[in-house]
Design a protein around this motif. Sequence first.
Motif, PDB file in Angstrom:
ATOM      1  N   PHE A 376      -2.772  -3.703   4.073  1.00 41.40           N
ATOM      2  CA  PHE A 376      -3.301  -3.337   5.383  1.00 41.40           C
ATOM      3  C   PHE A 376      -3.962  -1.974   5.309  1.00 41.40           C
ATOM      4  N   ILE A 382      -4.880  -7.489   7.502  1.00 46.25           N
ATOM      5  CA  ILE A 382      -3.600  -7.571   8.180  1.00 46.25           C
ATOM      6  C   ILE A 382      -2.906  -8.848   7.747  1.00 46.25           C
ATOM      7  N   PRO A 441     -10.809  -9.280  11.406  1.00 48.89           N
ATOM      8  CA  PRO A 441      -9.378  -8.932  11.311  1.00 48.89           C
ATOM      9  C   PRO A 441      -8.486  -9.737  12.250  1.00 48.89           C
ATOM     10  N   VAL A 574       7.442  -6.085  12.272  1.00 52.24           N
ATOM     11  CA  VAL A 574       6.908  -5.152  13.269  1.00 52.24           C
ATOM     12  C   VAL A 574       7.172  -3.706  12.848  1.00 52.24           C
ATOM     13  N   GLN A 575       8.400  -3.459  12.377  1.00 49.19           N
ATOM     14  CA  GLN A 575       8.723  -2.105  11.920  1.00 49.19           C
ATOM     15  C   GLN A 575       7.818  -1.687  10.776  1.00 49.19           C
ATOM     16  N   PHE A 577       4.726  -2.672  10.145  1.00 52.76           N
ATOM     17  CA  PHE A 577       3.403  -2.312  10.650  1.00 52.76           C
ATOM     18  C   PHE A 577       3.433  -0.962  11.348  1.00 52.76           C
ATOM     19  N   MET A 578       4.507  -0.765  12.119  1.00 51.95           N
ATOM     20  CA  MET A 578       4.655   0.510  12.812  1.00 51.95           C
ATOM     21  C   MET A 578       4.677   1.657  11.808  1.00 51.95           C
ATOM     22  N   VAL A 581       1.206   2.244  10.586  1.00 49.17           N
ATOM     23  CA  VAL A 581       0.326   2.794  11.613  1.00 49.17           C
ATOM     24  C   VAL A 581       0.711   4.232  11.956  1.00 49.17           C
ATOM     25  N   VAL A 585      -3.088   5.070   8.326  1.00 45.78           N
ATOM     26  CA  VAL A 585      -3.516   3.945   7.501  1.00 45.78           C
ATOM     27  C   VAL A 585      -4.292   4.441   6.281  1.00 45.78           C
ATOM     28  N   ILE A 628       1.565   7.288  19.240  1.00 47.15           N
ATOM     29  CA  ILE A 628       0.195   6.898  18.915  1.00 47.15           C
ATOM     30  C   ILE A 628      -0.792   7.466  19.942  1.00 47.15           C
ATOM     31  N   LYS A 639     -10.046  12.030   8.046  1.00 42.68           N
ATOM     32  CA  LYS A 639     -10.999  12.544   9.038  1.00 42.68           C
ATOM     33  C   LYS A 639     -12.416  12.169   8.675  1.00 42.68           C
ATOM     34  N   GLY A 640     -13.269  12.293   9.667  1.00 42.05           N
ATOM     35  CA  GLY A 640     -14.694  12.177   9.422  1.00 42.05           C
ATOM     36  C   GLY A 640     -15.128  10.779   9.052  1.00 42.05           C
TER      37      GLY A 640
ATOM     38  N   PHE C  14     -16.815  17.895   9.186  1.00 44.91           N
ATOM     39  CA  PHE C  14     -15.894  16.814   8.827  1.00 44.91           C
ATOM     40  C   PHE C  14     -15.267  17.156   7.483  1.00 44.91           C
ATOM     41  N   ASP C  15     -13.972  17.380   7.467  1.00 41.26           N
ATOM     42  CA  ASP C  15     -13.275  17.694   6.213  1.00 41.26           C
ATOM     43  C   ASP C  15     -13.976  18.792   5.428  1.00 41.26           C
TER      44      ASP C  15
END
Lengths: 645, 388, 246
Positions: A376, A382, A441, A574-575, A577-578, A581, A585, A628, A639-640, C14-15
């Motif tokens: 994932f 998924i 997905p 579920v746990q 995936f949690m 997340v 990711v 979340i 990032k970015g 960005f970064d």
Amino acid sequence: MIRILSMVLALLCLPLTAHAQELQSLLQENQKVVAKPSRKTVGPVLDALVASGLPTAPQFLESWQNKDVYSRKEDGLFFYGAKADGGIALTDVDTGDVVSTVDAKAVKQIKPNGGVRKEIASALVQFQLSDPDIARRSSAVNAIARNMTGAMLAPLLGSIENEPDAALKARKEQLANYLNARFGDDSAARVAAIESMSDDLSVEGRAVLSQILESELVSFEGDAEGNIAEKLTVGEDITRNAAYELLVEQQSLTPQISENELRLALEANVEGGKVADIPVAQLADLSKREQAYDSLAAAGAVPTRVTDTMVTEALETYQFSRVYLEDDADVTSAAAEAQREVQTNVAVNQFFDLSLDAISLASIYFLAAVGLAITFGVMGVINMAHGEFIMMGAYTGYVVQQFVPNYTASLIVAIPLAFMVTFAAGVAMERLVIRWLYNRPLETLLATFGISIALQQLAKNIFGTQARPLTSPGWLDGAWIINDVVQISYIRIAIFVLALLFLGLLLFILKKTRLGLEVRAVTQNPRMASSMGINPDKIKMMTFGLGSGIAGIAGVAIGLFAKVTSEMGSDYIVQSFMTVVVGGVGNVWGTLAGAAMIGTFQKGVEWLNPSNTLAAQTYMILFIILFIQFRPKGIIALKGRAAGD
Amino acid sequence: MRKSFLAENPSVLWFLACLGLFTLGVTLLAEATGAGVISTSFVKTLGKVLCLCLVAIAMDVVWGYCGILSLGHFAFFGIGGYAVGMWLMYARTETIVTQNLAERTIPATATEINDAIATQIFGVVGSSEFPLIWAFSHSLFLQLLLVVLVPGLLALIFGWLAFRSRVTGVYLSILTQAMTLALALYLFQNDSGLRGNNGLSGLQNIPGFEAVPQSMISMAFFWASALALALGYVLFARVLSGKMGSVIRAIRDDEARVRFLGYHVESYKLFVFTLTAIIAGIAGALYYPQAGIINPAEIAPIASIYLAVWVAIGGRGRLYGAVIGTAFVSLLSSWFTGGGAPNVNLGFYTIQWTEWWLVLLGFSFVAVTLFFPGGIGMIFDRLKKDAL
Amino acid sequence: MSTLLELSGVSVSFDGFKAINNLAFQIGEPEMRAIIGPNGAGKTTFMDIITGKTKPDEGRVLWGEKSINLIGKSESMIAREGIGRKFQKPTVFEDQTVRENLAMALKNPRGPFEVLFYRKSAEGAARIEALAEEINLTEQLTRKAGELSHGQKQWLEIGMLLAQDPRLLLVDEPAAGMTPAEREKTTEILVEAAKSRAVVVVEHDMEFVRRLNCKVTVLHEGSVLAEGSIDHVTQDPEVIDVYLGR
């Protein structure tokens, strides 16, 4: 106390040779008591037996206790008896020689009752404490620990000096300390004993302290007396009802009548559809009922009702206190202080223990989720059947154990086999289903869910619905005990180590190997990667297989401590995936962080509300939903442009 | 205006006509009202299927049209069931308790009645007091209000949190699944106030209608379910027509673009999510009196996923597809699991459908996703195209 | 000509990579402006910042006569302020008809309930017809947008922008992948639009920019390198350096 002590010392110094007939004559002096012992009368005889220092005394006590002593009816002499052909074989209590075999009617078996046998047993302990056999000595010590009484203090102290076994000696000293704290004569010595217990975390030590601090609720008409633990205010420390009930019990006040009793009293006095001139139909109201009852009471048909005003008056007349059963205030305050220290200490250790629990839970979540972190997190695929891969791994372990009886060997076989089985299943699933659904997905989610339903039912059809055992090898049994509060089972340590291994292995594969490089290339820019000669299809297949294979190994690990059922996968999905997340990711470190956070949080909630693991899970999920909100991309967020939003 | 809406959407009229004919047919064939070919228990099954169809079209709107794969709509369905179940259980227990207490010489006080009801209901979880959430259980009106309010508010709060932080796609699905799991786990607790895993039972007995035979009650619920489905269908068709439908489908296809057109996407999603949650709650409130029992297992995440399966097999993005898929799969499922399907003897192994049905369903679902993304509804689309 | 939009001191990274670096930019109303620059100059990020998709680390984005700060406002609020955006890849709703696409973009209240109870009106229909005329799609009104050619999709998107009746139009590479005839038409539409509003065109194609005949801003490494007429900037030695990549 000193008297008993000196007696025991005298006993130890006595020569072991004894004169004939000495025991018999001692017994004959107390013939009536020995023949028909009662709890009240037996004390002096036992004291005399112990004081005599006879080497034959312990055996007599034991036989007496076991109902093996008989008295001959003709002369009242005592013998050990055993059933033999033609009656009872009698043995002399001093010499140990068989005297004769007599008819069962000629002798009388002595049957001490339970209370007496207890007294005899405690007299025996004093002998056993110095027995040459270490097993008997330690069982005597254990007997004292199980049932602490003041009488045991002196013999215990007496037996310490000559105790050859160091461990048992320490144990005896500890026990003597407990006994001294609880039953000692000298207040200062008791306080010293109690103070020495302030760093004792053992359950036994804590029980001793709370026993010293045992208290009861007492009502006083005037000022409170005795060693008062605390004065109680009605309505704050004690409810009105409880306080009044205490008065009923201790001061013989009239009890209040319950609503049910009131109704029964009225029912017993119905006359012509009326109770005390009030029609029955009106009695569906409490105040009317009370009115009717009061009329009945005025007429003398029922006792007078204790009204609320009367209760208030009574409560104002009396004072309520919690009073220590122990009279010595110095002792109780020292014990209270020691208890406070111990409790603080216990709390610190419990926190430590809880942290270990949290780490262990986090390891489990990490193991369950790390396969997902790849499929994932890295590939963005998924896989709702991930939980079923865990289940397949666990069942593989179970099947292996059916063929390989040695648990260690079976584990060594099962782990790679589980990897292979789920790797193959993962590759098959990728080839047959998932690769047609890349970039869709939601469809992937549903299709893999279909597979998950089918696999679960297949497992049910093959293995049945009941839980299957996956037994861990012997060296994983037991726990690492740090102290009385902190301990962790070896299996959890093993899972923690396994989780660390996985983390290292995955980081190595993703960062240092060709496969890892190609995986990252394919996930970041598949077209570019394929133009550079990487076959994205193959890489995706391998990656998916790897993630699934790891789920299989996790399944073996989870199966070792949890039940193996067809539904075990859905307990974790579920746990898992949690975890991915929440962690962020596309990042194995993120999964670790997510697992650590979820594990810690869940254990934290369980600590606040220990009886309810369901609630802990509920709150954990709510917490994640809120979390979340604040970090939609997880703890460790890319990032970015790399985030690809 | 209404007239023109229906005129513009002939498929709605077609659907209403089919549903009407079906209802009429069942009525004429049922035990209570007609020839007696259809048994009462089958009428119940059909009524339940209609309720499932209603929640399925809600699911279709939120997923097929708005693109939010919610794995939480069966939770809203369950909440609706619980809300109405609380009144049913309270009122029925009240009747029984009052009857029992009436045998006493002295009439019972209000407290005595209340305590007796509480003991009766909560004895199984070791309690004899009413939890706070039962405060309105004496009033049918208030509980019916809760059928709408609780799923609506829950969806509003959850949706607001989720959409605000721009959680989309599979993340949103997982988050809704987590919400469902949290709710189910909460209800499994004995001190949840809703009798833990015992759930609420005896819901088929409708207080005040003890004298009416079950066959007639089932019929009434069947009619009510059919009416609810009809109204729900028209409501959703209305919402999905015109500009609103345009915007909702646009959000499914390209949410960011819709934002740059000046639409506040989050409000629209929230509107759709909440509206469908309310309808799901109403469907549940009609379903559980026919089922007779509700417990937390009904709410478990798997139920919501089955809902998605039904809609997908029926063909999402078409309201009638959701209805067809749900009716088809749920009836087929009860035929297989009920032992209706003959076992297949392969010589070396006998396939028992009670065991193998889920395997079949799972794999056929994979096949539908892979090969027939339009589901059963696609057949109708083809027919429509051929007809033109 | 008054200032409609003003960016000053805007930076975003960005970064660690500075996509926009202390950027200053102004545009009046009505005005046509072309923005050129090599790949990675920050053209798309520049548009992202104005439309609210990306939040800058620092700087100000002021809008309109009242100088409203746009930073922190949501995309939809900014769109409703009167800023329309056309993406590089044509993004129209392919599943819906051209008419539906245009109707959605029409300047009308945007709240869910207003939209739910929206009634089709004669003015609305007339406006759609007029727009379709303008973007050459009258024949295609009832067709699904997905069935249109690439160029037609671009026009439809421009038409949707015009339907919003924005005060500022941000157009990202409108001529990409068009036939010469389609380009001609596109230029016409944009020039017409710029008569009553501000239009910012991001374009690679110098020929197309030249035809727009407007002021040109050159972006490089996230800030303005040069500004002026097309002839002026193309003779600027720095610009030549950047474009030839010396």
